[in-house]
Every structure is written in C-alpha cells, then in structure tokens.
Design an enzyme around this catalytic site. Structure first.
Site, mmCIF file in Angstrom:
data_model
loop_
_atom_site.group_PDB
_atom_site.id
_atom_site.type_symbol
_atom_site.label_atom_id
_atom_site.label_comp_id
_atom_site.label_asym_id
_atom_site.label_seq_id
_atom_site.Cartn_x
_atom_site.Cartn_y
_atom_site.Cartn_z
ATOM 1 N N ARG A 65 -0.527 -8.860 13.382
ATOM 2 C CA ARG A 65 -1.129 -7.878 12.462
ATOM 3 C C ARG A 65 -1.918 -8.594 11.367
ATOM 4 N NH1 ARG A 65 4.136 -4.967 10.923
ATOM 5 N NH2 ARG A 65 2.876 -3.955 9.314
ATOM 6 N N ARG B 113 10.971 -0.850 11.264
ATOM 7 C CA ARG B 113 9.809 -0.492 12.068
ATOM 8 C C ARG B 113 9.688 -1.420 13.269
ATOM 9 N NH1 ARG B 113 4.622 0.504 8.267
ATOM 10 N NH2 ARG B 113 3.671 -0.821 9.865
ATOM 11 N N ARG C 153 11.676 -5.402 5.493
ATOM 12 C CA ARG C 153 11.475 -3.986 5.146
ATOM 13 C C ARG C 153 12.428 -3.074 5.924
ATOM 14 N NH1 ARG C 153 5.612 -1.548 5.578
ATOM 15 N NH2 ARG C 153 5.767 -2.478 7.648
ATOM 16 N N ARG D 268 -10.068 0.230 8.309
ATOM 17 C CA ARG D 268 -9.569 -1.085 8.724
ATOM 18 C C ARG D 268 -10.612 -1.912 9.432
ATOM 19 N NH1 ARG D 268 -3.828 0.170 8.640
ATOM 20 N NH2 ARG D 268 -2.788 -1.697 9.324
ATOM 21 N N LYS E 65 0.832 -1.207 0.000
ATOM 22 C CA LYS E 65 0.000 0.000 0.000
ATOM 23 C C LYS E 65 0.866 1.256 0.000
ATOM 24 C CE LYS E 65 -2.137 -1.084 3.874
ATOM 25 N NZ LYS E 65 -1.411 -2.336 4.197
HETATM 26 P P1 AP5 Z 1 4.811 -1.563 1.948
HETATM 27 O O1 AP5 Z 1 4.492 -0.786 0.718
HETATM 28 O O2 AP5 Z 1 5.527 -0.870 3.040
HETATM 29 O O3 AP5 Z 1 3.476 -2.301 2.473
HETATM 30 P P2 AP5 Z 1 2.201 -1.730 3.227
HETATM 31 O O4 AP5 Z 1 1.009 -2.383 2.591
HETATM 32 O O5 AP5 Z 1 2.222 -0.241 3.286
HETATM 33 O O6 AP5 Z 1 2.422 -2.405 4.644
HETATM 34 P P3 AP5 Z 1 2.341 -1.782 6.105
HETATM 35 O O7 AP5 Z 1 3.107 -2.675 6.995
HETATM 36 O O8 AP5 Z 1 2.698 -0.340 6.104
HETATM 37 O O9 AP5 Z 1 0.813 -1.960 6.348
HETATM 38 P P4 AP5 Z 1 0.107 -1.962 7.704
HETATM 39 O O10 AP5 Z 1 -1.285 -1.834 7.223
HETATM 40 O O11 AP5 Z 1 0.404 -3.097 8.581
HETATM 41 O O12 AP5 Z 1 0.762 -0.734 8.493
HETATM 42 P P5 AP5 Z 1 0.274 0.729 8.811
HETATM 43 O O13 AP5 Z 1 1.449 1.597 8.867
HETATM 44 O O14 AP5 Z 1 -0.852 1.102 7.936
HETATM 45 O O15 AP5 Z 1 5.643 -2.852 1.506
HETATM 46 C C1 AP5 Z 1 6.151 -3.752 2.476
HETATM 47 C C2 AP5 Z 1 7.568 -4.214 2.098
HETATM 48 O O16 AP5 Z 1 7.506 -4.959 0.885
HETATM 49 C C3 AP5 Z 1 8.546 -3.063 1.825
HETATM 50 O O17 AP5 Z 1 9.821 -3.458 2.276
HETATM 51 C C4 AP5 Z 1 8.539 -2.922 0.294
HETATM 52 O O18 AP5 Z 1 9.781 -2.463 -0.183
HETATM 53 C C5 AP5 Z 1 8.280 -4.365 -0.151
HETATM 54 N N1 AP5 Z 1 7.464 -4.431 -1.365
HETATM 55 C C6 AP5 Z 1 6.408 -3.621 -1.715
HETATM 56 N N2 AP5 Z 1 5.880 -3.998 -2.887
HETATM 57 C C7 AP5 Z 1 6.603 -5.098 -3.290
HETATM 58 C C8 AP5 Z 1 6.530 -5.951 -4.419
HETATM 59 N N3 AP5 Z 1 5.606 -5.766 -5.395
HETATM 60 N N4 AP5 Z 1 7.419 -6.987 -4.493
HETATM 61 C C9 AP5 Z 1 8.353 -7.177 -3.521
HETATM 62 N N5 AP5 Z 1 8.476 -6.393 -2.435
HETATM 63 C C10 AP5 Z 1 7.605 -5.362 -2.309
HETATM 64 O O19 AP5 Z 1 -0.321 0.531 10.279
HETATM 65 C C11 AP5 Z 1 0.533 0.257 11.386
HETATM 66 C C12 AP5 Z 1 -0.276 0.205 12.675
HETATM 67 O O20 AP5 Z 1 -0.934 1.493 12.905
HETATM 68 C C13 AP5 Z 1 -1.427 -0.801 12.716
HETATM 69 O O21 AP5 Z 1 -0.977 -2.084 13.087
HETATM 70 C C14 AP5 Z 1 -2.356 -0.155 13.758
HETATM 71 O O22 AP5 Z 1 -1.861 -0.376 15.053
HETATM 72 C C15 AP5 Z 1 -2.215 1.318 13.460
HETATM 73 N N6 AP5 Z 1 -3.229 1.798 12.494
HETATM 74 C C16 AP5 Z 1 -2.974 2.318 11.244
HETATM 75 N N7 AP5 Z 1 -4.120 2.640 10.630
HETATM 76 C C17 AP5 Z 1 -5.127 2.330 11.484
HETATM 77 C C18 AP5 Z 1 -6.551 2.407 11.407
HETATM 78 N N8 AP5 Z 1 -7.180 2.868 10.311
HETATM 79 N N9 AP5 Z 1 -7.273 1.990 12.479
HETATM 80 C C19 AP5 Z 1 -6.655 1.525 13.577
HETATM 81 N N10 AP5 Z 1 -5.333 1.404 13.720
HETATM 82 C C20 AP5 Z 1 -4.565 1.813 12.692
HETATM 83 MG MG MG Z 2 2.391 1.209 4.841
#
Ligand code: AP5
Ligand code: MG
Ligand code: ZN
Length: 215
Positions: free
Chosen positions: A170, A159, A126, A92, A16
């Site tokens: 997660r 992270r 990552r 979410r 994402k």
């Molecule tokens: P990346 O692009 O970083 O993936 P992502 O989908 O953004 O994954 P996140 O870990 O950021 O998602 P998340 O939803 O768990 O975390 P968030 O920060 O939103 O890619 C991942 C890795 O793969 C990278 O190393 C990249 O280089 C590699 N990659 C990407 N594309 C690739 C490909 N095609 N091929 C190979 N490699 C690839 O949330 C974190 C925390 O915040 C949550 O756990 C929760 O506690 C809180 N939170 C956030 N939003 C909410 C909400 N709406 N409600 C409640 N709590 C929330």
């Molecule tokens: Mg992300």
C-alpha cells in the site's frame, strides 16, 4: 459561514480516518471515505468491467487501487448529497483528482505528513470497530477496555489489509500513484502541510486551525 469542504491527503496510516471523525463532529460535515464505502461492498460483483479481480475486496486485500469507475461512482453520489464534507482516501491518482476538480471546489486541502516507519507501526497495531468504524491502536490509542469499542461496545477486529506485507505494498502504491496528487494541490491557496507525527490531539489542533483559516 457555509460548511467547509475539506480534502485530507496522506499515506496509509497517516491519520486520515482519525482526524476525519473529529472534523465531521466539529464542523458538522459528512465524512466521505472511499475506503469504508468499499469495505462495506467488498464482495460486489464487478466482473463485467474485465479487471484482474472480480470484486473490490480482491484489489483491497492485495493493497492495489480499486478501478476508478467503481470509486468515482461512490464519490459522485456522496458529494451530491453533502452540505460540506471531509474527503478521506480520495483522490488517489491524478485521474481521480481531475474528476474531482470538475465537480467541486475545495476550501482546505490538508496533507498529513508522517514518516514511513511510523506508518508501518500504526497500521500493524491498528484495531477497528466493525460496527461503528471507530479506529484504535494497541499502543497509541487504546480503548478503555482492551479489545472493546468505547463508542458502541462491539468487539474490535484487525483490517485484512493491515498485515506487514500488504502495508508495504500500500505504501508503494501511495508513492507511485498518490504522491503526484499531492503535487497537484501543493501551491494552491487551499493547501497546507500538517505535521502528522504528534499525538492525535496535537495533530487535531493544527488541522482545526488550518480549516478555520481557510473556510
Ligand atoms: P488512521 O486514522 O486509521 O489512518 P488512515 O490515514 O485513515 O489510514 P488507512 O489505512 O485507513 O488509509 P488507507 O488510505 O490505506 O486506507 P483506505 O481505507 O482509505 O490511523 C492509523 C492508525 O494509527 C490507527 O490505529 C490510529 O489509531 C493510529 N493513529 C492515528 N493518528 C495517530 C497519531 N497522531 N499518533 C499515533 N497513532 C495514531 O483504503 C483501503 C483500500 O481501499 C485501498 O488500499 C484501496 O484498495 C481501496 N481504495 C480506497 N479508496 C480508493 C480510491 N480512491 N481509489 C482506489 N482504491 C481505493
Ligand atoms: Mg482510513
Ligand atoms: Zn464501535
């Protein structure tokens, strides 16, 4: 053409953040990401809400969802100031999806589909830039100089929620709370499922085409 309003859905590690940066650059829209906003406010005192943890960081490091009250507030402020956007990491759960539906229409809702084992490899490998937020991977997306951000030269970090144990939690929270959000949008005109397992460039081609068809 007015600027597109895009929602990206997908499990932790689905890409994402990686695809949102490209959408934001290509279409000139704001990248609204609750994860980054919460990471910037990990120590905020939310003790008066009476939940299990007193800060957003407590929930995040455990792999749990931060309470809706806190997250909805971030999104409302960001949406009010946006002319076109890509939403990443929100909604979410169904309550957040209903909250969002009342506030904006969406042109494209794209689901990035990636298998669970691939997700674990992506997240545990990552690396992130603490200064500008750019994402890298030790194997799949290496910076030019190991451990250093291509964009701004800062030293890359890992992270705190990218340990294998927290990653598994997660993914469990995603299956329980966020899979129903996908069902909520599947079947609407804006919705498309994108194969998220190709290279970042291959995924981007499909993402870009799906937005252009819908905007
Ligand atoms: P990346 O692009 O970083 O993936 P992502 O989908 O953004 O994954 P996140 O870990 O950021 O998602 P998340 O939803 O768990 O975390 P968030 O920060 O939103 O890619 C991942 C890795 O793969 C990278 O190393 C990249 O280089 C590699 N990659 C990407 N594309 C690739 C490909 N095609 N091929 C190979 N490699 C690839 O949330 C974190 C925390 O915040 C949550 O756990 C929760 O506690 C809180 N939170 C956030 N939003 C909410 C909400 N709406 N409600 C409640 N709590 C929330
Ligand atoms: Mg992300
Ligand atoms: Zn950087």
């Amino acid at each position: 053409m007015s600027k597109p309003r895009v929602l990206l859905l997908g499990a932790p590690g689905a890409g994402k953040g990686t695809q949102s940066s490209r959408i934001s650059d290509e279409f000139g829209v704001d990248h609204i990401t609750t994860g980054d906003a919460l990471r910037a406010n990990k120590g905020m005192d939310i003790s008066e809400l009476g939940f299990e943890f007193d800060t957003p960081g407590g929930f995040m490091d455990a792999g749990e969802l931060v309470p809706d009250e806190v997250v909805n507030e971030i999104v409302v402020t960001a949406l009010d100031n946006a002319d076109g956007f890509v939403l990443d990491g929100y909604p979410r759960n169904i309550e957040q999806a209903e909250f969002l539906d009342e506030r904006t229409d969406l042109d494209a809702v794209l689901r990035l589909a990636v298998s669970e084992e691939e997700l674990v490899d992506r997240l545990t490998g990552r690396r992130v830039c603490p200064e500008c937020g750019e994402n890298y991977h030790v194997e799949f997306d290496q910076p030019e100089e190991s451990g250093v951000c291509d964009e701004c030269g800062a030293e890359l970090t890992q992270r705190e929620d990218d340990t294998e144990e927290t990653v598994r939690e997660r993914l469990r929270v995603f299956a329980e709370n966020t899979e129903p959000v996908i069902d909520h949008y599947a079947g609407t005109e804006a919705y498309a499922e994108i194969d998220g397992e190709g290279t970042p460039d291959e995924v981007w081609e499909d993402v870009q085409a799906a937005i252009e068809q819908r905007a």
